[in-house]
Write an enzyme that holds these catalytic residues in place. Structure first.
Site, PDB file in Angstrom:
ATOM      1  N   GLU A  44       1.072  -1.311  -0.081  1.00  0.00           N
ATOM      2  CA  GLU A  44       0.046   0.058  -0.079  1.00  0.00           C
ATOM      3  C   GLU A  44       1.012   1.365  -0.113  1.00  0.00           C
ATOM      4  O   GLU A  44       1.939   1.270   0.960  1.00  0.00           O
ATOM      5  CB  GLU A  44      -0.712  -0.078   1.149  1.00  0.00           C
ATOM      6  CG  GLU A  44      -1.766   1.184   1.285  1.00  0.00           C
ATOM      7  CD  GLU A  44      -2.591   1.493   2.618  1.00  0.00           C
ATOM      8  OE1 GLU A  44      -3.657   2.128   2.572  1.00  0.00           O
ATOM      9  OE2 GLU A  44      -2.100   0.754   3.733  1.00  0.00           O
ATOM     10  N   ASP A 118      -3.940  11.741  -1.066  1.00  0.00           N
ATOM     11  CA  ASP A 118      -3.883  13.126  -1.198  1.00  0.00           C
ATOM     12  C   ASP A 118      -4.377  13.550  -2.417  1.00  0.00           C
ATOM     13  O   ASP A 118      -3.853  13.248  -3.258  1.00  0.00           O
ATOM     14  CB  ASP A 118      -2.708  13.994  -0.696  1.00  0.00           C
ATOM     15  CG  ASP A 118      -1.998  13.507   0.670  1.00  0.00           C
ATOM     16  OD1 ASP A 118      -3.039  13.296   1.829  1.00  0.00           O
ATOM     17  OD2 ASP A 118      -0.973  13.085   0.886  1.00  0.00           O
ATOM     18  N   GLU A 192      -8.623   4.229   8.090  1.00  0.00           N
ATOM     19  CA  GLU A 192      -8.665   5.185   8.811  1.00  0.00           C
ATOM     20  C   GLU A 192      -9.703   6.319   8.265  1.00  0.00           C
ATOM     21  O   GLU A 192     -10.670   6.587   8.749  1.00  0.00           O
ATOM     22  CB  GLU A 192      -7.660   5.950   9.544  1.00  0.00           C
ATOM     23  CG  GLU A 192      -6.862   5.223  10.602  1.00  0.00           C
ATOM     24  CD  GLU A 192      -5.873   4.484  10.187  1.00  0.00           C
ATOM     25  OE1 GLU A 192      -5.255   4.202   8.947  1.00  0.00           O
ATOM     26  OE2 GLU A 192      -5.104   3.804  11.093  1.00  0.00           O
ATOM     27  N   TYR A 193      -9.386   6.746   7.003  1.00  0.00           N
ATOM     28  CA  TYR A 193      -9.897   7.688   6.340  1.00  0.00           C
ATOM     29  C   TYR A 193     -11.269   7.304   5.829  1.00  0.00           C
ATOM     30  O   TYR A 193     -12.131   8.137   5.958  1.00  0.00           O
ATOM     31  CB  TYR A 193      -9.069   8.316   4.976  1.00  0.00           C
ATOM     32  CG  TYR A 193      -8.124   9.282   5.533  1.00  0.00           C
ATOM     33  CD1 TYR A 193      -7.582   9.356   6.962  1.00  0.00           C
ATOM     34  CD2 TYR A 193      -7.615  10.315   4.666  1.00  0.00           C
ATOM     35  CE1 TYR A 193      -6.521  10.359   6.997  1.00  0.00           C
ATOM     36  CE2 TYR A 193      -6.699  11.208   4.991  1.00  0.00           C
ATOM     37  CZ  TYR A 193      -6.150  11.178   6.131  1.00  0.00           C
ATOM     38  OH  TYR A 193      -5.313  12.290   6.400  1.00  0.00           O
ATOM     39  N   GLU A 194     -11.273   6.006   5.524  1.00  0.00           N
ATOM     40  CA  GLU A 194     -12.669   5.527   5.160  1.00  0.00           C
ATOM     41  C   GLU A 194     -13.713   5.446   6.364  1.00  0.00           C
ATOM     42  O   GLU A 194     -14.882   5.973   5.754  1.00  0.00           O
ATOM     43  CB  GLU A 194     -12.480   4.253   4.646  1.00  0.00           C
ATOM     44  CG  GLU A 194     -13.585   3.282   3.950  1.00  0.00           C
ATOM     45  CD  GLU A 194     -13.214   2.001   3.209  1.00  0.00           C
ATOM     46  OE1 GLU A 194     -12.025   1.750   3.180  1.00  0.00           O
ATOM     47  OE2 GLU A 194     -14.111   1.353   2.681  1.00  0.00           O
TER      48      GLU A 194
HETATM   49  N1  SAH Z   1      -4.280   5.165   3.360  1.00  0.00           N
HETATM   50  C1  SAH Z   1      -4.391   5.931   4.767  1.00  0.00           C
HETATM   51  C2  SAH Z   1      -4.168   7.195   4.669  1.00  0.00           C
HETATM   52  C3  SAH Z   1      -4.416   8.203   3.599  1.00  0.00           C
HETATM   53  S1  SAH Z   1      -3.607   9.957   3.843  1.00  0.00           S
HETATM   54  C4  SAH Z   1      -6.094   5.829   4.978  1.00  0.00           C
HETATM   55  O1  SAH Z   1      -6.739   5.636   4.034  1.00  0.00           O
HETATM   56  O2  SAH Z   1      -6.635   6.099   5.938  1.00  0.00           O
HETATM   57  C5  SAH Z   1      -2.639   9.735   2.555  1.00  0.00           C
HETATM   58  C6  SAH Z   1      -1.056   9.398   2.832  1.00  0.00           C
HETATM   59  O3  SAH Z   1      -0.249   9.141   2.050  1.00  0.00           O
HETATM   60  C7  SAH Z   1      -0.358  10.199   3.974  1.00  0.00           C
HETATM   61  O4  SAH Z   1      -0.072   9.506   5.124  1.00  0.00           O
HETATM   62  C8  SAH Z   1       0.821  10.624   3.255  1.00  0.00           C
HETATM   63  O5  SAH Z   1       1.884  10.947   4.004  1.00  0.00           O
HETATM   64  C9  SAH Z   1       1.008   9.551   2.395  1.00  0.00           C
HETATM   65  N2  SAH Z   1       1.886   9.980   1.224  1.00  0.00           N
HETATM   66  C10 SAH Z   1       1.759  11.029   0.359  1.00  0.00           C
HETATM   67  N3  SAH Z   1       2.595  11.155  -0.634  1.00  0.00           N
HETATM   68  C11 SAH Z   1       3.128  10.029  -0.573  1.00  0.00           C
HETATM   69  C12 SAH Z   1       4.287   9.284  -1.363  1.00  0.00           C
HETATM   70  N4  SAH Z   1       4.761   9.952  -2.400  1.00  0.00           N
HETATM   71  N5  SAH Z   1       4.897   8.367  -0.678  1.00  0.00           N
HETATM   72  C13 SAH Z   1       4.599   7.405   0.191  1.00  0.00           C
HETATM   73  N6  SAH Z   1       3.468   7.867   1.001  1.00  0.00           N
HETATM   74  C14 SAH Z   1       2.812   9.190   0.802  1.00  0.00           C
END
Ligand code: SAH
Length: 214
Positions: A44, A118, A192-194
């Site tokens: 992931e 993001d 978590e976000y879901e």
């Molecule tokens: N997957 C988790 C978090 C989503 S937030 C969920 O669904 O709850 C997005 C995450 O991606 C953040 O923790 C951020 O630090 C990470 N992220 C952003 N750009 C990234 C990159 N280039 N490589 C690795 N992680 C990254």
């Protein structure tokens, strides 16, 4: 994901090299050696606090999982979960999703997940989206022929951009869900976000995209 700065976070990661390798590039082509069993590896990218990867690993002991996360302060939350669970099929990679071909050999990874990446809604930031062609190229390199990316988000804009970007890249879609939680999809593991966004009434989009034959 923004968290308070945790100056002790890097020290904590250094204390657990069995879970978070200090030099992940050293394991390029050798990630299987870090797991108890040799079996397919799923990653992931952007794991956040790690709920998804930890629960997937519990539900699928026949798969090895690697959480790839860029932020030290967030990685530490995945590590804390793994310290408690000590799952033999979980590893944590502190690194950038745009450098995946430095960490993994071609076809070393069987499946790649993106969850609630993001959104970067502004056009001038399009390259930063984890579904932009720059990232897709990295994913294609480390996945086998016809490798798959499974992506979930509540962000309609990011979902649409991703459909467009993947389709322009030549990927095809095995399946697309416009409202995952109201579908008959089985075995969904919530991130978590879901949990947070669906409890606010946001609908969850999902897709399974396949890279074209080489
Ligand atoms: N997957 C988790 C978090 C989503 S937030 C969920 O669904 O709850 C997005 C995450 O991606 C953040 O923790 C951020 O630090 C990470 N992220 C952003 N750009 C990234 C990159 N280039 N490589 C690795 N992680 C990254």
């Amino acid at each position: 994901m923004r968290l308070r700065n945790k100056p002790w976070a890097q020290d904590k990661l250094n204390e657990y090299p069995q879970y978070v390798p200090a030099e992940p590039t050293e394991y390029k082509g050798k990630w299987q050696s870090r797991f108890e069993k040799e079996q397919p590896i799923h990653i992931e990218v952007g794991s956040g606090k790690g709920q998804f990867i930890i629960n997937m690993a519990k539900a699928h002991p026949e798969i090895n999982y690697i959480a790839v996360e860029i932020q030290t302060s967030v990685i530490v939350s995945i590590l804390e979960k793994q310290i408690e669970e000590a799952l033999p099929n979980v590893q944590i990679l502190h690194g950038d999703g745009s450098d995946l071909s430095e960490y993994f050999a071609p076809a070393e990874i069987s499946l790649l997940y993106l969850n609630f990446s993001d959104p970067w809604p502004k056009t001038r930031h399009a390259k930063r989206r984890l579904t932009s062609p720059i990232f897709l190229k990295q994913y294609e390199t480390i996945l086998p022929e016809n490798g798959e990316v499974h992506f979930k988000t509540d962000n309609q804009g990011l979902f649409e951009h991703s459909l467009e970007s993947m389709s322009e890249y030549g990927m095809y879609f095995k399946q697309v869900w416009l409202d995952l939680h109201k579908s008959d999809f089985e075995g969904n593991v919530m991130t978590e976000y879901e949990e947070k966004f669906s409890s606010r009434g946001n609908r969850i989009y999902r897709l399974e995209a396949v890279f074209p034959s080489k």
